[in-house]
Design a protein around this motif. Structure first.
Motif, PDB file in Angstrom:
ATOM      1  N   UNK A  65      35.912  38.847  45.179  1.00  0.00           N
ATOM      2  CA  UNK A  65      37.027  38.880  44.228  1.00  0.00           C
ATOM      3  C   UNK A  65      36.558  38.993  42.780  1.00  0.00           C
ATOM      4  N   UNK A  66      35.358  38.495  42.480  1.00  0.00           N
ATOM      5  CA  UNK A  66      34.864  38.598  41.105  1.00  0.00           C
ATOM      6  C   UNK A  66      34.592  40.051  40.733  1.00  0.00           C
ATOM      7  N   UNK A  67      33.992  40.789  41.669  1.00  0.00           N
ATOM      8  CA  UNK A  67      33.770  42.214  41.412  1.00  0.00           C
ATOM      9  C   UNK A  67      35.107  42.963  41.331  1.00  0.00           C
ATOM     10  N   UNK A  68      36.055  42.555  42.158  1.00  0.00           N
ATOM     11  CA  UNK A  68      37.366  43.212  42.123  1.00  0.00           C
ATOM     12  C   UNK A  68      38.059  42.926  40.786  1.00  0.00           C
ATOM     13  N   UNK A  69      37.875  41.705  40.268  1.00  0.00           N
ATOM     14  CA  UNK A  69      38.428  41.384  38.949  1.00  0.00           C
ATOM     15  C   UNK A  69      37.785  42.259  37.861  1.00  0.00           C
ATOM     16  N   UNK A  70      36.456  42.437  37.941  1.00  0.00           N
ATOM     17  CA  UNK A  70      35.779  43.289  36.951  1.00  0.00           C
ATOM     18  C   UNK A  70      36.264  44.731  37.041  1.00  0.00           C
ATOM     19  N   UNK A  71      36.563  45.193  38.267  1.00  0.00           N
ATOM     20  CA  UNK A  71      37.102  46.543  38.421  1.00  0.00           C
ATOM     21  C   UNK A  71      38.471  46.635  37.760  1.00  0.00           C
ATOM     22  N   UNK A  72      39.326  45.632  37.975  1.00  0.00           N
ATOM     23  CA  UNK A  72      40.654  45.632  37.343  1.00  0.00           C
ATOM     24  C   UNK A  72      40.529  45.650  35.821  1.00  0.00           C
ATOM     25  N   UNK A  73      39.591  44.840  35.299  1.00  0.00           N
ATOM     26  CA  UNK A  73      39.397  44.791  33.845  1.00  0.00           C
ATOM     27  C   UNK A  73      38.867  46.119  33.314  1.00  0.00           C
ATOM     28  N   UNK A  74      38.001  46.758  34.074  1.00  0.00           N
ATOM     29  CA  UNK A  74      37.461  48.063  33.670  1.00  0.00           C
ATOM     30  C   UNK A  74      38.568  49.115  33.664  1.00  0.00           C
ATOM     31  N   UNK A  75      39.419  49.086  34.685  1.00  0.00           N
ATOM     32  CA  UNK A  75      40.527  50.041  34.749  1.00  0.00           C
ATOM     33  C   UNK A  75      41.484  49.848  33.575  1.00  0.00           C
TER      34      UNK A  75
ATOM     35  N   UNK B 198      43.821  40.686  44.457  1.00  0.00           N
ATOM     36  CA  UNK B 198      43.175  39.403  44.120  1.00  0.00           C
ATOM     37  C   UNK B 198      44.158  38.249  44.281  1.00  0.00           C
ATOM     38  N   UNK B 199      45.366  38.409  43.707  1.00  0.00           N
ATOM     39  CA  UNK B 199      46.323  37.297  43.682  1.00  0.00           C
ATOM     40  C   UNK B 199      46.958  37.024  45.039  1.00  0.00           C
TER      41      UNK B 199
ATOM     42  N   UNK C  85      43.905  32.390  41.002  1.00  0.00           N
ATOM     43  CA  UNK C  85      42.780  33.021  40.296  1.00  0.00           C
ATOM     44  C   UNK C  85      43.156  33.153  38.813  1.00  0.00           C
ATOM     45  N   UNK C  86      42.612  32.259  37.973  1.00  0.00           N
ATOM     46  CA  UNK C  86      43.036  32.161  36.572  1.00  0.00           C
ATOM     47  C   UNK C  86      42.763  33.431  35.782  1.00  0.00           C
ATOM     48  N   UNK C  87      41.591  34.015  35.976  1.00  0.00           N
ATOM     49  CA  UNK C  87      41.257  35.213  35.190  1.00  0.00           C
ATOM     50  C   UNK C  87      42.156  36.385  35.567  1.00  0.00           C
ATOM     51  N   UNK C  88      42.479  36.488  36.842  1.00  0.00           N
ATOM     52  CA  UNK C  88      43.362  37.568  37.283  1.00  0.00           C
ATOM     53  C   UNK C  88      44.767  37.382  36.714  1.00  0.00           C
ATOM     54  N   UNK C  89      45.260  36.142  36.700  1.00  0.00           N
ATOM     55  CA  UNK C  89      46.589  35.870  36.145  1.00  0.00           C
ATOM     56  C   UNK C  89      46.634  36.183  34.643  1.00  0.00           C
ATOM     57  N   UNK C  90      45.559  35.838  33.963  1.00  0.00           N
ATOM     58  CA  UNK C  90      45.496  36.107  32.527  1.00  0.00           C
ATOM     59  C   UNK C  90      45.444  37.612  32.263  1.00  0.00           C
ATOM     60  N   UNK C  91      44.695  38.342  33.106  1.00  0.00           N
ATOM     61  CA  UNK C  91      44.596  39.785  32.930  1.00  0.00           C
ATOM     62  C   UNK C  91      45.936  40.457  33.223  1.00  0.00           C
ATOM     63  N   UNK C  92      46.676  39.917  34.167  1.00  0.00           N
ATOM     64  CA  UNK C  92      47.996  40.478  34.458  1.00  0.00           C
ATOM     65  C   UNK C  92      48.922  40.310  33.241  1.00  0.00           C
ATOM     66  N   UNK C  93      48.826  39.174  32.567  1.00  0.00           N
ATOM     67  CA  UNK C  93      49.614  38.966  31.353  1.00  0.00           C
ATOM     68  C   UNK C  93      49.229  39.982  30.285  1.00  0.00           C
TER      69      UNK C  93
END
Length: 380
Positions: free
Chosen positions: A326-336, A352-353, A359-367
């Protein structure tokens, strides 16, 4: 007569007796003290002496003490039960050497049912359990080795079990009980010094860690693993030039040492050499596409569209091999998101969610993604 007795071609039984003697005493028999013996001796001499009867005759009493013959002790031979256990132990050791831990575990368990304190079986079973990830059971075996046999190997292996549980303080205590590491087998001694060094590094006992790594390298100077660990230690001690030297040595001995490439990249990043750092992080991922540190650092150093494309490719390669990360998937989402691919970003965040709703970082990135969409809507 003397010549005949001394002849090599006609050895006398008398000399055979002397050669086997434990002690020999020769005393001249004096007529004034032993007349009876003298008479007897003279009569005996006359029976085989054909020399001149008028010649002077002197008599001696020779006492020969022979050693008591002792029967050789019978050679102890193992009974059938013991022979069976030895045979099973040899098979278990062979299986362990070939890393067949399940079968080896079963054989060691069989031996311990017959002989519960067998030290070799206790050690072997503990190693199998440790290799299979059952540290609770492995610690029981190693504690038995220590308590019953006062085994230094038990202390070393107990420390390794604590290392596997990420319990560095307990590992340090177990390792510290070993006063003379030379009593350990060579293989255990190397792992003891290596693991003790890792434990000391994490506890920030850097001088002790350096000594432990040096001991490990004295046993195996070409160990790229220890060289990488040494390099990591020197980074923490802010000795960046020494760290790079150890990493380069590791690569010489093992050209696929991904962590050594990553170490050089970290040193370059710390000294502000961004391009060199990116180069070595890419080399790291060429060897090991799942290296998390290299992926994270490439992401952190990316600034241009070309950088983001390169990072995206590396993350996708890692996810193909390990989709559950999930950490790599989060980095992919952030890169996109950096590439303004909002749809792709949303898709990755959803995955991820679903798997990790908190998953705090994913929720923050969604915001952050929602904010971007909101701004885009207002600009239209």
């Amino acid at each position: 007569m003397v010549k005949e007795i001394n002849s090599e071609n006609n050895p006398s039984p008398f000399f055979s007796i002397l050669s086997d003697a434990e002690s020999i005493q020769v005393r001249e028999v004096v007529p004034s003290t032993q007349p009876t013996i003298i008479a007897s001796v003279e009569e005996a001499i006359k029976s085989f002496d054909q020399g001149d009867p008028n010649s002077e005759t002197r008599s001696f009493l020779v006492t020969v003490k022979k050693p008591i013959s002792r029967k050789p002790l019978p050679v102890a031979t193992p009974d059938h039960k013991q022979a069976e256990l030895i045979s099973v132990l040899n098979k278990a050791d062979l299986l362990l050497k070939n890393e067949d831990y399940l079968l080896a575990r079963n054989l060691y368990s069989f031996i311990l049912k017959k002989e519960i304190k067998n030290p070799a079986a206790l050690k072997g079973l503990g190693v199998c359990l440790l290799s299979l990830g059952d540290t609770i059971a492995s610690k029981k075996c190693f504690n038995a080795l220590i308590e019953v046999h006062c085994s230094s190997e038990g202390n070393a292996l107990l420390g390794m079990s604590f290392i596997k549980e990420n319990n560095d303080l307990a590992a340090y205590d177990a390792f510290s009980q070993i006063r003379d590491a030379s009593k350990l087998s060579v293989a255990t001694r190397f792992n003891f010094h290596k693991d003790f060094g890792n434990c000391q590094t994490r506890l920030e006992r850097f001088n002790e860690a350096s000594d432990s790594y040096s001991q490990a390298l004295s046993l195996n100077p070409r160990s790229h693993v220890v060289l990488i660990n040494f390099g990591t230690l020197e980074i923490q001690r802010k000795r960046l030039e020494k760290a790079t030297h150890y990493f380069q040595q590791a690569i010489e001995f093992c050209p696929t040492a991904a962590k050594a490439f990553c170490g050089i990249g970290i040193v370059a990043q710390m000294t502000g050499e961004t391009e060199i750092a990116q180069l070595y992080f890419k080399k790291t991922l060429d060897v090991d596409c799942l290296n998390v540190v290299a992926i994270q650092q490439l992401y952190a150093l990316a600034e241009t569209e070309a950088n983001w494309r390169a990072v995206r490719i590396r993350i996708v390669q890692a996810l193909i091999k390990d989709p559950s990360n999930l950490e790599n998937r989060y980095l992919l989402a952030a890169t996109l998101l950096k590439q303004n691919d909002w749809s792709g970003c949303e898709s990755e965040l959803s995955i991820i969610l679903i798997k990790s709703p908190d998953h705090l970082k994913a929720k923050k990135l969604r915001e952050e993604l929602s904010l971007h969409r909101h701004r885009q809507g207002r600009s239209l």
